[in-house]
Design an enzyme around this catalytic site. Structure first.
Site, PDB file in Angstrom:
ATOM      1  N   PHE A  88       2.688   3.147   2.279  1.00  0.00           N
ATOM      2  CA  PHE A  88       3.092   3.569   2.904  1.00  0.00           C
ATOM      3  C   PHE A  88       4.755   2.259   3.042  1.00  0.00           C
ATOM      4  O   PHE A  88       5.734   2.690   3.825  1.00  0.00           O
ATOM      5  CB  PHE A  88       3.250   3.679   4.586  1.00  0.00           C
ATOM      6  CG  PHE A  88       2.089   5.146   4.544  1.00  0.00           C
ATOM      7  CD1 PHE A  88       0.911   4.618   4.908  1.00  0.00           C
ATOM      8  CD2 PHE A  88       3.152   6.486   4.400  1.00  0.00           C
ATOM      9  CE1 PHE A  88       0.295   6.827   5.051  1.00  0.00           C
ATOM     10  CE2 PHE A  88       1.639   7.672   4.532  1.00  0.00           C
ATOM     11  CZ  PHE A  88       1.025   7.091   4.595  1.00  0.00           C
ATOM     12  N   GLY A  89       3.954   1.265   2.056  1.00  0.00           N
ATOM     13  CA  GLY A  89       4.849   0.108   2.224  1.00  0.00           C
ATOM     14  C   GLY A  89       4.574  -1.297   1.633  1.00  0.00           C
ATOM     15  O   GLY A  89       3.576  -1.262   1.673  1.00  0.00           O
TER      16      GLY A  89
ATOM     17  N   ASP B 224      -9.107   4.367  12.805  1.00  0.00           N
ATOM     18  CA  ASP B 224      -9.246   4.081  11.187  1.00  0.00           C
ATOM     19  C   ASP B 224     -10.359   2.426  11.812  1.00  0.00           C
ATOM     20  O   ASP B 224      -9.185   1.847  10.292  1.00  0.00           O
ATOM     21  CB  ASP B 224      -7.878   4.371  11.185  1.00  0.00           C
ATOM     22  CG  ASP B 224      -8.003   3.768   9.139  1.00  0.00           C
ATOM     23  OD1 ASP B 224      -6.891   3.776   8.584  1.00  0.00           O
ATOM     24  OD2 ASP B 224      -8.872   3.935   8.466  1.00  0.00           O
TER      25      ASP B 224
ATOM     26  N   GLY C  29       0.688  -0.962   0.113  1.00  0.00           N
ATOM     27  CA  GLY C  29      -0.161   0.144   0.089  1.00  0.00           C
ATOM     28  C   GLY C  29       0.884   1.314   0.027  1.00  0.00           C
ATOM     29  O   GLY C  29       1.760   0.959  -0.154  1.00  0.00           O
TER      30      GLY C  29
ATOM     31  N   VAL D 221       3.829  -4.912   3.500  1.00  0.00           N
ATOM     32  CA  VAL D 221       3.869  -6.099   4.647  1.00  0.00           C
ATOM     33  C   VAL D 221       4.263  -7.936   4.176  1.00  0.00           C
ATOM     34  O   VAL D 221       4.061  -8.048   2.764  1.00  0.00           O
ATOM     35  CB  VAL D 221       2.366  -6.310   5.565  1.00  0.00           C
ATOM     36  CG1 VAL D 221       3.013  -7.103   6.175  1.00  0.00           C
ATOM     37  CG2 VAL D 221       1.639  -4.969   5.946  1.00  0.00           C
TER      38      VAL D 221
ATOM     39  N   LYS E 220       6.126  -5.061   8.755  1.00  0.00           N
ATOM     40  CA  LYS E 220       5.626  -4.669   7.504  1.00  0.00           C
ATOM     41  C   LYS E 220       6.571  -3.252   8.141  1.00  0.00           C
ATOM     42  O   LYS E 220       7.543  -2.958   8.766  1.00  0.00           O
ATOM     43  CB  LYS E 220       4.772  -3.941   8.587  1.00  0.00           C
ATOM     44  CG  LYS E 220       4.108  -1.562   7.873  1.00  0.00           C
ATOM     45  CD  LYS E 220       3.399  -1.689   8.718  1.00  0.00           C
ATOM     46  CE  LYS E 220       1.869  -1.925   8.607  1.00  0.00           C
ATOM     47  NZ  LYS E 220       0.516  -1.672   9.805  1.00  0.00           N
TER      48      LYS E 220
END
Ligand code: NAG
Ligand code: NAG
Ligand code: NAG
Ligand code: NAG
Ligand code: NAG
Ligand code: NAG
Ligand code: NAG
Ligand code: NAG
Ligand code: NAG
Ligand code: NAG
Ligand code: NAG
Ligand code: NAG
Length: 835
Positions: A532-533, A645, A530, A535, A549
């Site tokens: 931001f990086g 969230d 996604g 997994v 992650k």
């Protein structure tokens, strides 16, 4: 021997005469072989102190200020002496100053269990053995170093007494035989331990409290059969090699890290501005003492983690610690039927049974019910049991003194602990633990049913404040927090200091980038990707599976990263995904989570495939699990945490479909009883509560998002589904319509036969969701109420408003962002990357 001694002394005096006018150092840190020192005032550096203690110093290193010396020491009575290492104050001529400027501080002794008398001797033999004999010649202690080529004895700068050989190699050292203290630079190796003394006046090994290093970490024990742990800091995954007391911390060093690089901090210690040492004192506290014009206690290291009530003897045997007070079990009003204080003036001496337990008459044993009381240690003897079986097991075994019970998620899966020796109990503080627990103490029912309370004991029923040590505690906390702040500030300035990252008990393990590269097979199996990086799946050296992650492009979070990790890592609950560890290695930032084999809830509820669709029971259980996880975050952990969230992507399932909430703690931490005005919106479209538009944010935004998720689980579709015809795109609009038509059961997921069978219960669940979705956030239930409703312990509010606000549309949000002046719409926390 005596003659040699006299010659040495006169040389020393000569030296002094020659050099003292130039203020030359006049220390005598090294002794050669064939030397004998007799414990009487003939030892040159004999000093009497104002507290009655005496030192007769044999070796001393350094000058001016607090210095390490070794020699004979007595603590006041001076009928018995220790051969000890102590810190004394010296002047510019290296003379030990007395008495007003600080008493000697003993940090090690050879013979704490066998003190010697006047005229005892210490001998460094010609064979290199260091031998202590009492005045009558009995051997008291020896280093057993005969024949090991020892050539001398060295009192080192850092307080280690060393026997060395011709090549200056250490043959024996006092650091390998710790007593109750650690000095800066000293390590405790695996297998070594500190053992507290009987009391501050009697240095005999009390044996009650010890601090021990094992391959798993650092543990504090109270002696009993078997020992009970009252403090632990496990390192996890990797094995400890030793812990070392450094300036600012006690740190772990592990076998796989570079030999001289600390792996992580176990406990923070105030930075030393002068001489310092740590001592395990006789009540089980681990204290730091520092010199600043006198010796002062500057920190009580374990209390920050344990609180005051978690020390095993804080209120003596059978005492109950609550709100800084000690009391006895079973005192109601003024009547004491089973227990009384041992000492009315000293409530912390503990309680005694009025009728002692007798194994001869087990039929008279009863259990005294103490609600919401817990114990510092809980190794369950029986798991997955219920309260009655636990109590019965205690009554059936005479060695059992109490039945301690921790409730599990349902009535029949609690844990039961049956100690054969009972130390202090404590009132369960809701804030500190999420366990709901009860204690049942075994008592002997007296022959005569009623024991009238005596007038003397009447007055003591309410316990007495624990006195000065607790008062001093808040001051200490201040000192500790100040030093922590200093530590943090320094860290922000100094990248290198990150090597000393705070490792506190229960905290995630720090991994190197290399560790994680190995664990993930060079980041081979990707679980998700996604913004931001990514997994990745991985396996740690101990065989446990993890999700790693990798956060990229996070230059600006460097500072907050460690703080966030620390917060998240301190949160443990069965319905929250556990942060196992992290990596902050040069530019790499990675988080290591427990592996959840069934992935995210999203995978399971939005597919139209009949075979893999979840049963009603499973969906109900998932909803309950999420509610419990959120209850913990909102109401039970030390700091109130808003998730901000909640969505199916952040709910993960293990192999038994137990649900756990992930990515919590990434949002701002908000102190309890304080809502906060947020300046940036967080979260995900479709799950945002309407109050985001006016910026009054409380934990009820999570309740709202939870409501959306419940609806999605029961209906088997997304709240915002753009593939639907326009009038059905928004699930909440459909809900509103169906409610008006009184056809809520139309909403239930039609792709699952099992759901259709359980339509009635499913509709009840929809009503819970509706309650959570109330536009007026004050009307929404708290998460603990939701748990109770799902459990059938409470009813859903009847007067519900079905006119859902659908104002949090993408357009409204963008307008709101503009108003708030944020350039990035929906700023998600950097840490809440993809799964
Ligand atoms: C100890 O021995 C060394 C050499 O063997 C000598 O230089 C030193 O002076 C001796 N120290 C004392 C205090 O006798
Ligand atoms: C000192 O010694 C006397 C007699 O041996 C004893 O009664 C007393 O308790 C001792 N005091 C301390 C502080 O050890
Ligand atoms: C210790 O030895 C010295 C010298 O041999 C002697 O004068 C003194 O009386 C002894 N003290 C005791 C308590 O035995
Ligand atoms: C020296 O050996 C004796 C007898 O084996 C033992 O009791 C003692 O603990 C040893 N001393 C040290 C300092 O290891
Ligand atoms: C004695 O210890 C000091 C450290 O305080 C060290 O520098 C010195 O080399 C040691 N001396 C010998 C002879 O080992
Ligand atoms: C041992 O240490 C002393 C003092 O530090 C030093 O003078 C000497 O050269 C050292 N000897 C060896 C063999 O290293
Ligand atoms: C110190 O404590 C030990 C163990 O409890 C005891 O045997 C000894 O008599 C005590 N010593 C003094 C001086 O009170
Ligand atoms: C400990 O560290 C602090 C800060 O780095 C420093 O000011 C202090 O001098 C150090 N103390 C000692 C005893 O080295
Ligand atoms: C009672 O408990 C003890 C351990 O505390 C155990 O050794 C013993 O076997 C138990 N007795 C019975 C009858 O279960
Ligand atoms: C409670 O736990 C027991 C044992 O683990 C299990 O069989 C039972 O299904 C559970 N009940 C509920 C309602 O979860
Ligand atoms: C329960 O376990 C503890 C240690 O874990 C042990 O001391 C105790 O004797 C056990 N009790 C029973 C009744 O087995
Ligand atoms: C603890 O749990 C039990 C069983 O679930 C319940 O009866 C009791 O009221 C709870 N106590 C508290 C203080 O929550």
């Amino acid at each position: 021997m005596c003659q040699v001694h006299v010659v040495v002394l006169s040389l020393v005096i000569l030296n002094f005469i020659i050099f003292s006018t130039n203020a030359q150092p006049f220390d005598y840190p090294i002794a050669n072989l064939s030397n004998t020192w007799t414990n009487n005032p003939s030892i040159e550096h004999s000093v009497d102190f104002g507290d009655g203690s005496k030192v007769r110093s044999i070796l001393l290193r350094g000058t001016f200020g607090p210095r390490f010396a070794c020699g004979f020491y007595c603590n006041g009575n001076c009928t018995s002496f220790l051969f000890a290492i102590f810190i004394v104050q010296t002047n510019s001529a290296s003379y030990i100053t007395s008495p007003a400027i600080g008493f000697p501080q003993v940090v090690w002794s050879a013979n704490r269990n066998n003190p010697v008398q006047e005229n005892a001797t210490l001998q460094l033999t010609e064979n290199g053995d260091l031998v202590l004999r009492d005045v009558d010649g009995t051997l008291v202690w020896s280093t057993n170093t005969t024949g090991k080529s020892v050539v001398g004895l060295n009192m080192t700068e850092i307080g280690n007494l060393v026997l060395f050989d011709r090549s200056n190699k250490t043959v024996w050292q006092s650091f390998d035989h710790p007593t109750d203290s650690l000095v800066p630079g000293q390590s405790l190796l695996v297998g070594q331990k500190l053992t507290a003394s009987v009391s501050s006046f009697n240095s005999t090994e009390g044996g009650l409290f010890s601090l021990s290093v094992t391959a798993e970490g650092l543990f504090a024990y109270i002696e009993s059969n078997p020992s009970q742990i009252y403090y632990e800091s496990r390192i996890g995954g990797t094995t400890t090699r030793y812990v070392k007391f450094m300036n600012g911390s006690i740190a772990f060093f592990k076998s796989t890290s570079a030999p001289n690089q600390p792996f992580s901090t176990v406990i923070r210690v105030p930075l030393a501005s002068s001489a310092q040492y740590i001592k395990l004192v006789s009540d089980g506290h681990l204290k730091v003492f520092e010199w600043s014009s006198e010796w002062k206690e500057v920190a009580d290291l374990l209390t920050g983690y344990l609180g005051n009530c978690k020390y095993p003897l804080v209120c003596g045997n059978y005492g109950i610690c609550s709100d800084e007070q000690c009391g006895c079990p079973g005192i109601t009003g003024n009547e004491q039927i089973y227990f009384r204080l041992i000492n009315d003036r000293q409530p912390n001496d503990g309680c005694a049974a009025i009728t002692p337990l007798s194994c001869e008459t087990p039929q008279d044993h009863q259990l005294l019910d103490l609600e919401d009381v817990t114990y510092f240690y809980f190794p369950a003897n029986i798991t997955n049991t219920d309260i009655e079986s636990c109590k019965q097991a205690c009554l059936n075994n005479c060695s059992c003194k109490a039945a301690l019970f921790q409730y599990g998620p349902n009535v029949s899966d609690g844990n039961c602990f049956l100690p054969s020796q009972l130390f202090s109990l404590m009132k369960n503080e809701k804030d500190k633990t999420h366990y709901n627990s009860s204690a049942f103490i075994k008592v002997q029912a007296s022959q005569t049913e009623f024991v009238p309370p005596t007038s003397q004991t009447k007055s003591t029923s309410t316990g007495i404040i624990l006195g000065s040590s607790l008062g001093a505690f808040s001051g200490l906390l201040l000192i500790i927090s100040i030093s922590v702040v200093l530590f943090r500030i320094k860290k922000a300035h100094d990248e290198k200091d990150e090597e000393y990252l705070d490792q506190v008990p229960g905290m995630p393990t720090r991994f190197t980038y290399e560790d994680l590269k190995v664990a993930t097979g060079s980041f081979l199996k990707k679980l998700g990707q996604g913004g931001f990086g990514s997994v990745f799946e991985g396996t740690l050296v101990d065989g446990s599976n993890v999700a790693v992650k990798c956060l990229d492009g996070i230059g600006q979070v460097k500072k907050s990263f460690l703080a966030e990790v620390e917060t998240i890592g301190s949160i443990h609950h069965v319905n929250l995904v556990r942060l196992v560890g992290f990596c902050a290695d040069k530019s790499h930032r990675l988080l290591v989570y427990e592996y959840m084999s069934n992935g995210s809830l999203e995978k399971w509820i939005f597919n139209r495939n009949n075979e893999s669709s979840l049963s009603w029971q499973t969906r109900r259980k998932i909803i309950l699990d999420v509610a419990k996880g959120l209850t913990y975050l909102h109401e039970e952990c030390r700091q109130k945490i808003f998730h901000l969230d909640i969505k199916p992507q952040n709910i993960l399932l293990d192999d038994n479909f137990n649900a756990k909430v992930s990515d919590f703690g990434l949002s701002k931490l908000i102190d309890k009883d304080q809502s906060q005005v947020m300046t940036t919106m967080r979260g995900t479209r479709g799950y945002l509560a309407p109050e985001w538009l006016n910026s009054i944010i409380t934990e009820k935004v999570d309740v709202y998002s939870f409501g959306v998720v419940v609806l999605e689980i029961v209906c088997g579709r997304k709240n915002l589904d753009y593939s639907q015809p326009e009038e059905s795109m928004h699930l909440l609009s459909v809900l509103k319509r169906k409610a008006e038509e009184d056809r809520l059961f139309d909403m239930v997921d039609e792709n699952s036969k099992d759901m259709l069978i359980h339509k009635k219960e499913a509709v009840e669940m929809i009503k819970i969701a509706v309650w959570c979705l109330q536009s007026d956030f004050t009307k929404r239930p708290s998460m603990s109420v939701v748990v109770k409703v799902i459990d059938g312990l409470m009813e859903v509010e009847l007067n519900l408003d079905y006119t859902f606000s659908t104002t949090v549309t993408p357009t409204a949000m963008i307008q709101q962002e503009a108003k708030l002046g944020s350039s990035t719409p929906l700023l998600a926390s950097v840490l809440s990357g993809p799964r």
